[in-house]
Design a protein around this motif. Structure first.
Motif, PDB file in Angstrom:
ATOM      1  N   LEU A  25      13.655  -1.439   8.663  1.00 62.80           N
ATOM      2  CA  LEU A  25      12.365  -0.773   8.692  1.00 62.80           C
ATOM      3  C   LEU A  25      11.312  -1.620   8.001  1.00 62.80           C
ATOM      4  O   LEU A  25      10.199  -1.808   8.505  1.00 62.80           O
ATOM      5  CB  LEU A  25      12.476   0.592   8.001  1.00 62.80           C
ATOM      6  CG  LEU A  25      11.200   1.423   7.947  1.00 62.80           C
ATOM      7  CD1 LEU A  25      10.758   1.758   9.361  1.00 62.80           C
ATOM      8  CD2 LEU A  25      11.445   2.698   7.158  1.00 62.80           C
ATOM      9  N   ALA A  26      11.678  -2.142   6.876  1.00 60.55           N
ATOM     10  CA  ALA A  26      10.743  -2.964   6.121  1.00 60.55           C
ATOM     11  C   ALA A  26      10.353  -4.191   6.931  1.00 60.55           C
ATOM     12  O   ALA A  26       9.164  -4.551   7.018  1.00 60.55           O
ATOM     13  CB  ALA A  26      11.378  -3.382   4.795  1.00 60.55           C
ATOM     14  N   ALA A  27      11.342  -4.819   7.535  1.00 60.60           N
ATOM     15  CA  ALA A  27      11.059  -6.010   8.336  1.00 60.60           C
ATOM     16  C   ALA A  27      10.136  -5.657   9.499  1.00 60.60           C
ATOM     17  O   ALA A  27       9.174  -6.369   9.790  1.00 60.60           O
ATOM     18  CB  ALA A  27      12.369  -6.611   8.840  1.00 60.60           C
TER      19      ALA A  27
ATOM     20  N   ASN B 184      -0.684   3.905   0.511  1.00 67.19           N
ATOM     21  CA  ASN B 184       0.368   3.029   1.029  1.00 67.19           C
ATOM     22  C   ASN B 184       0.305   1.707   0.268  1.00 67.19           C
ATOM     23  O   ASN B 184      -0.521   0.830   0.547  1.00 67.19           O
ATOM     24  CB  ASN B 184       0.168   2.815   2.538  1.00 67.19           C
ATOM     25  CG  ASN B 184       1.371   2.116   3.143  1.00 67.19           C
ATOM     26  OD1 ASN B 184       1.950   1.211   2.536  1.00 67.19           O
ATOM     27  ND2 ASN B 184       1.746   2.553   4.336  1.00 67.19           N
ATOM     28  N   LEU B 185       1.205   1.563  -0.684  1.00 65.27           N
ATOM     29  CA  LEU B 185       1.210   0.372  -1.533  1.00 65.27           C
ATOM     30  C   LEU B 185       1.760  -0.845  -0.794  1.00 65.27           C
ATOM     31  O   LEU B 185       1.483  -1.978  -1.158  1.00 65.27           O
ATOM     32  CB  LEU B 185       2.033   0.657  -2.796  1.00 65.27           C
ATOM     33  CG  LEU B 185       1.472   1.780  -3.679  1.00 65.27           C
ATOM     34  CD1 LEU B 185       2.466   2.131  -4.785  1.00 65.27           C
ATOM     35  CD2 LEU B 185       0.130   1.378  -4.277  1.00 65.27           C
TER      36      LEU B 185
ATOM     37  N   PRO C 159       3.493 -10.081  -2.838  1.00 74.94           N
ATOM     38  CA  PRO C 159       4.851  -9.618  -2.510  1.00 74.94           C
ATOM     39  C   PRO C 159       4.883  -8.098  -2.377  1.00 74.94           C
ATOM     40  O   PRO C 159       4.264  -7.375  -3.159  1.00 74.94           O
ATOM     41  CB  PRO C 159       5.692 -10.094  -3.690  1.00 74.94           C
ATOM     42  CG  PRO C 159       4.720 -10.336  -4.784  1.00 74.94           C
ATOM     43  CD  PRO C 159       3.440 -10.771  -4.132  1.00 74.94           C
ATOM     44  N   ALA C 160       5.609  -7.649  -1.380  1.00 79.55           N
ATOM     45  CA  ALA C 160       5.690  -6.208  -1.128  1.00 79.55           C
ATOM     46  C   ALA C 160       7.050  -5.631  -1.503  1.00 79.55           C
ATOM     47  O   ALA C 160       7.218  -4.407  -1.527  1.00 79.55           O
ATOM     48  CB  ALA C 160       5.382  -5.909   0.333  1.00 79.55           C
TER      49      ALA C 160
ATOM     50  N   ALA D 147       3.603   4.178 -12.659  1.00 77.04           N
ATOM     51  CA  ALA D 147       4.271   2.900 -12.415  1.00 77.04           C
ATOM     52  C   ALA D 147       5.339   3.170 -11.368  1.00 77.04           C
ATOM     53  O   ALA D 147       6.119   4.107 -11.504  1.00 77.04           O
ATOM     54  CB  ALA D 147       4.880   2.362 -13.695  1.00 77.04           C
ATOM     55  N   VAL D 148       5.326   2.358 -10.323  1.00 75.13           N
ATOM     56  CA  VAL D 148       6.215   2.591  -9.182  1.00 75.13           C
ATOM     57  C   VAL D 148       7.058   1.348  -8.951  1.00 75.13           C
ATOM     58  O   VAL D 148       6.528   0.233  -8.878  1.00 75.13           O
ATOM     59  CB  VAL D 148       5.404   2.896  -7.903  1.00 75.13           C
ATOM     60  CG1 VAL D 148       6.346   3.270  -6.760  1.00 75.13           C
ATOM     61  CG2 VAL D 148       4.403   3.981  -8.154  1.00 75.13           C
ATOM     62  N   LEU D 149       8.349   1.554  -8.839  1.00 76.71           N
ATOM     63  CA  LEU D 149       9.278   0.449  -8.602  1.00 76.71           C
ATOM     64  C   LEU D 149       9.830   0.543  -7.199  1.00 76.71           C
ATOM     65  O   LEU D 149      10.161   1.620  -6.720  1.00 76.71           O
ATOM     66  CB  LEU D 149      10.462   0.552  -9.576  1.00 76.71           C
ATOM     67  CG  LEU D 149      10.245   0.098 -11.012  1.00 76.71           C
ATOM     68  CD1 LEU D 149      11.470   0.476 -11.843  1.00 76.71           C
ATOM     69  CD2 LEU D 149      10.016  -1.393 -11.067  1.00 76.71           C
ATOM     70  N   ASN D 150       9.946  -0.599  -6.571  1.00 74.12           N
ATOM     71  CA  ASN D 150      10.567  -0.592  -5.255  1.00 74.12           C
ATOM     72  C   ASN D 150      11.263  -1.920  -5.015  1.00 74.12           C
ATOM     73  O   ASN D 150      10.841  -2.966  -5.496  1.00 74.12           O
ATOM     74  CB  ASN D 150       9.527  -0.335  -4.157  1.00 74.12           C
ATOM     75  CG  ASN D 150      10.175   0.172  -2.876  1.00 74.12           C
ATOM     76  OD1 ASN D 150      11.214   0.827  -2.945  1.00 74.12           O
ATOM     77  ND2 ASN D 150       9.593  -0.126  -1.747  1.00 74.12           N
ATOM     78  N   SER D 151      12.338  -1.841  -4.265  1.00 70.39           N
ATOM     79  CA  SER D 151      12.994  -3.065  -3.801  1.00 70.39           C
ATOM     80  C   SER D 151      12.529  -3.275  -2.366  1.00 70.39           C
ATOM     81  O   SER D 151      11.339  -3.347  -2.129  1.00 70.39           O
ATOM     82  CB  SER D 151      14.505  -2.903  -3.951  1.00 70.39           C
ATOM     83  OG  SER D 151      15.148  -4.092  -3.609  1.00 70.39           O
ATOM     84  N   PRO D 152      13.370  -3.325  -1.367  1.00 68.99           N
ATOM     85  CA  PRO D 152      12.816  -3.485  -0.018  1.00 68.99           C
ATOM     86  C   PRO D 152      12.340  -2.159   0.543  1.00 68.99           C
ATOM     87  O   PRO D 152      12.798  -1.102   0.140  1.00 68.99           O
ATOM     88  CB  PRO D 152      14.013  -4.023   0.785  1.00 68.99           C
ATOM     89  CG  PRO D 152      15.192  -3.541   0.066  1.00 68.99           C
ATOM     90  CD  PRO D 152      14.830  -3.420  -1.368  1.00 68.99           C
ATOM     91  N   GLY D 153      11.436  -2.241   1.494  1.00 68.39           N
ATOM     92  CA  GLY D 153      10.979  -1.040   2.189  1.00 68.39           C
ATOM     93  C   GLY D 153       9.549  -0.679   1.847  1.00 68.39           C
ATOM     94  O   GLY D 153       8.891  -1.305   1.024  1.00 68.39           O
ATOM     95  N   VAL D 154       9.096   0.356   2.492  1.00 69.39           N
ATOM     96  CA  VAL D 154       7.739   0.845   2.267  1.00 69.39           C
ATOM     97  C   VAL D 154       7.627   1.409   0.854  1.00 69.39           C
ATOM     98  O   VAL D 154       8.570   2.010   0.332  1.00 69.39           O
ATOM     99  CB  VAL D 154       7.406   1.939   3.295  1.00 69.39           C
ATOM    100  CG1 VAL D 154       6.098   2.632   2.945  1.00 69.39           C
ATOM    101  CG2 VAL D 154       7.340   1.344   4.686  1.00 69.39           C
ATOM    102  N   SER D 155       6.470   1.213   0.278  1.00 69.40           N
ATOM    103  CA  SER D 155       6.226   1.786  -1.043  1.00 69.40           C
ATOM    104  C   SER D 155       4.930   2.570  -0.991  1.00 69.40           C
ATOM    105  O   SER D 155       3.924   2.080  -0.485  1.00 69.40           O
ATOM    106  CB  SER D 155       6.129   0.661  -2.082  1.00 69.40           C
ATOM    107  OG  SER D 155       6.065   1.196  -3.373  1.00 69.40           O
TER     108      SER D 155
END
Lengths: 482, 244
Positions: free
Chosen positions: B8-10, B128-129, B139-140, B210-218
């Motif tokens: 999805l992220a890709a 939508n971050l 970097p997203a 503060a929002v943490l995310n690895s891959p995907g929509v943030s």
């Protein structure tokens, strides 16, 4: 609470239901009435029981007229009691009405007044005029009396709601059921329900008493069961029969606590835990597909507490540990079989003593989360001795299974888990099954407020205390067996 | 699920670059103010064009100051448990990070990298971050976002709760007090995390996350709910006043 069985027996009956506490011996109890903060019920032979909270009962004072299987209703400023007596050999009998401004014998207003006969049977006709049940129609305010016991028909007559007396003594009684007794009418959502007791009474554990129901669009019937069989031809859908440790339920009485909480009273012909004595019980009344269903009071046990609002589970706000530990990938120390290979063995339930080692020692906040079979999500519900109760149940403590960490209400009307149960009112919980089968969970007291509050889901992941809204799902909870 | 998120992220990467090349080109050409020339930063994000902004019809806050993302060491969203999130968020990244009320285009240096605060409006209920980061060529994935907004109340509003959603884990503060932590591989749904009861004082109230995310929509969304669970709308957001 004076449990009469030993601790060993209690342990053996981990999910036992709890009968009422105190002196609950009675036969043919009337509808339970609330008067000036006390609950009352009246039985055959002038017996009566009284309770401050609906859980612990003691012997009361005999009413102004002794007889068989009385029923009581509160209209306006008076309590009308209908009580039957044989006036010769059965089935020659009559139902008398007496009334009082209060049911409290200590009140200066306490005085029973005779109202006369409202129904009778002559000993020949197809009716035995005992076991009255009185019903005030919420739709039009008309008052009705059903009565009868096996010999022939259950009959219906109309009463005057202003006096409690027969509206027109010359009106012919209507036959609405046959070969049963202890009938009662209730109303819900466009249907009138006739609940009556079938089977034999008064034989201890050999009593076949069971409560059956039919319904009608009119108060005068016909009352058909779920198969379309008229109760006047012997029909009747089973509402409650013998089960567990009790035999022969009979004499249904509605106890409507409002806000979507309905209960019913009955007696069991024999309670095995009380030597087969006839005792009172109060249980939740549920509704399913247009039919009344007998609910069960909360049983001691360990549960997931799931929000109907969110589908998420009440848990301590601590970091969860996956059951069986974190997934080990091939090549990692102690490496496993990959994502889908499993461990190759049985994964035991999570050991709370292990996973709780990193939990804070003091108070812990509560939240809602997906149920993942983890220790911080499993709650043990257990009755608390000598803490009182409410109609049908004692107060409970709610602790994380295997620990003493107890759910409590805070002085800001929020939830917290305290390190140890102390018995404080804010740690005692009233858990009641609602008419749809879900539960309402209320603290006995909330510091700084006298308002009655219930555990409430807020958003997807938080729980608080809020006023109960019977029209919504926020304060509805499922108790799931983990 | 992780695999799906990666796909999805890709896919979203491709979609964003494909659908909004003009935006990325515009911001690349715009020099020190990458979003100043064209107010539109991303499909749902613009620079504020007015002094004040009221919450939307459902009470969602649509104006924020967002810091360009900070890279963090994280392999997957499976790591986003309580302790990891708390430890990661509560490392010191820049001075006064729990109290600062930045101005639009203020800069901070984090781990030797200069990052800019951007005032943004969102046209939807959420921010939508991922769009934000992509539009700025930042970097997203594997990142930490900081966002701040100022809720200006004409009168004190008592007995309300902050109600938020985020993808993925996030921690939230109101006037410096930590009020919500939602953890795990979280997907944004409204009112996911809800604070205890609090009061919004008359005047400015600072909401920070503060929002943490690895891959995907943030993304994030936030609003206040009253005692009846109704949206609170009796305030405005005015970041210009806050900056002054």
């Amino acid at each position: 609470m004076n449990f009469r069985y030993s601790a060993a027996v209690v342990l053996a009956l981990v999910s036992a239901a709890f009968a009422l506490d105190g002196q609950i011996g009675i036969h043919d109890p009337s509808t339970v009435m609330l008067c000036d903060g006390k609950y009352y019920t009246f039985g055959t032979g002038g017996s009566s029981l009284v309770s401050d909270d609906g859980w612990t009962w003691s012997r009361g004072v005999a009413p102004g007229r002794r007889g068989m299987a009385p029923d009581v209703i509160h209209i306006g400023d008076r309590y009308y009691m209908y009580v039957a007596a044989n006036i010769g050999g059965q089935p020659k009998a009559a139902v008398n009405m007496i009334s009082n401004r209060t049911l409290d014998p200590d009140s200066p207003e306490y005085k029973w007044e005779e109202g006369g006969v409202v129904a009778s049977s002559d000993g020949i006709e197809d009716c035995n005029a005992i076991d009255p049940g009185v019903f005030l129609d919420p739709n039009d305010g008309r008052l009705w009396l059903v009565y009868g016991s096996y010999f022939g028909y259950i009959r219906l007559v109309e009463l005057n709601p202003r006096t409690g007396k027969r509206l027109n003594p010359d009106d012919q009684p209507r036959d609405i059921a046959i070969n049963c007794e202890a009938s009662a009418i209730i109303y819900r959502d466009g249907w009138y329900y006739l609940l009556a007791t079938h089977g034999s009474c008064c034989r201890g554990t050999d009593s076949g008493y069971n409560i059956r129901v039919g319904r009608s669009r009119k108060v005068t019937g016909p009352f058909l069961d779920n198969m379309g069989i008229d109760m006047i031809k012997g029909g009747g859908k089973l509402f409650l029969g013998s089960s567990g440790r009790v035999v022969g339920p009979g004499h249904f009485g509605l106890l409507d606590l409002e806000d979507g909480v309905q209960k019913f009273s009955c007696h069991y012909e024999a309670d095995l835990d009380r030597g087969g004595a006839s005792v009172l019980d109060i249980r939740p009344l549920l509704w399913k597909d247009g039919w009344p269903v007998a609910g069960e009071n909360v049983r001691e046990g360990t549960y997931e507490i799931e929000s109907v609002r969110t589908g998420t589970a009440l848990e301590l706000a601590v970091e969860g540990v996956p059951v069986g530990g974190r997934l080990r990938m091939p090549g990692m120390p102690g490496g496993g079989s990959g994502i889908f290979g499993g461990t190759g063995g049985i994964i035991p339930p999570q050991d709370v003593t292990q996973v709780s080692q990193n939990w804070p020692a003091g108070n812990i906040d509560l939240r809602l989360s997906n149920y993942m079979l983890q220790a911080q999500q499993k709650w043990t519900i257990a009755p608390v001795a000598d803490a009182g109760g409410y109609p049908g149940s004692p107060y409970f403590k709610i602790t994380i299974a295997g620990t003493d960490r107890a759910l409590a209400a805070t002085d800001e009307a929020e939830l917290v888990a305290v390190p140890a149960f102390t018995g404080a009112p804010e740690q005692l919980w009233r858990i009641e099954q609602l008419t749809d089968g879900a539960y309402r969970i209320m603290p006995k007291a909330v510091p700084n407020t006298r308002e009655a509050l219930a555990i409430s889901a807020v958003g997807s992941s938080f729980a608080t205390l809020a006023r109960f809204d019977p029209g919504g799902d926020r304060q509805r909870w499922y108790l799931n067996t983990p | 699920m992780m695999t799906i998120r990666r796909y999805l992220a890709a896919a979203l990467c491709v979609a964003t670059v494909t659908l909004f090349p003009a935006i990325t080109v515009a911001q690349r050409r715009s020099g020190p103010d990458p979003i100043g020339a064209a107010h539109r930063l991303a499909p749902t994000l613009t620079r504020p064009a007015s002094a004040e902004r009221a919450p939307d019809a459902d009470g969602f806050i649509q104006r924020w100051l967002v810091l360009e993302p900070i890279r963090i060491q994280i392999r997957s969203n499976a790591q986003l448990n309580d302790s990891f999130v708390q430890k990661t968020v509560k490392a010191e990244y820049f001075n006064n990070q729990y109290a600062v009320i930045p101005r639009d285009r203020d800069k901070v240096t984090v781990n030797g990298i200069e990052l800019m605060w951007h005032a943004i409006d969102t046209s939807t209920y959420h921010v939508n971050l991922y769009h934000f980061a992509r539009a700025l060529n930042k970097p997203a994935f594997n990142i930490l976002f900081w966002a701040v907004t100022i809720v200006d109340c004409p009168e004190e509003i008592r007995d309300v709760r902050l109600a938020v959603g985020s993808n993925a884990a996030s921690i939230w503060w109101v006037d410096g007090r930590e009020v919500i932590g939602i953890y795990g591989d979280r997907h944004m749904v409204i009112d996911d995390g809800v604070s205890r009861r609090l009061s919004l004082k008359r005047g400015q109230n600072v909401v920070r996350c503060a929002v943490l995310n690895s891959p995907g929509v943030s993304d994030i969304c936030a609003r206040f709910l009253d005692a009846e669970h109704k949206p609170v709308k009796g305030f405005i957001v005015n970041l210009e006043d806050a900056a002054r």
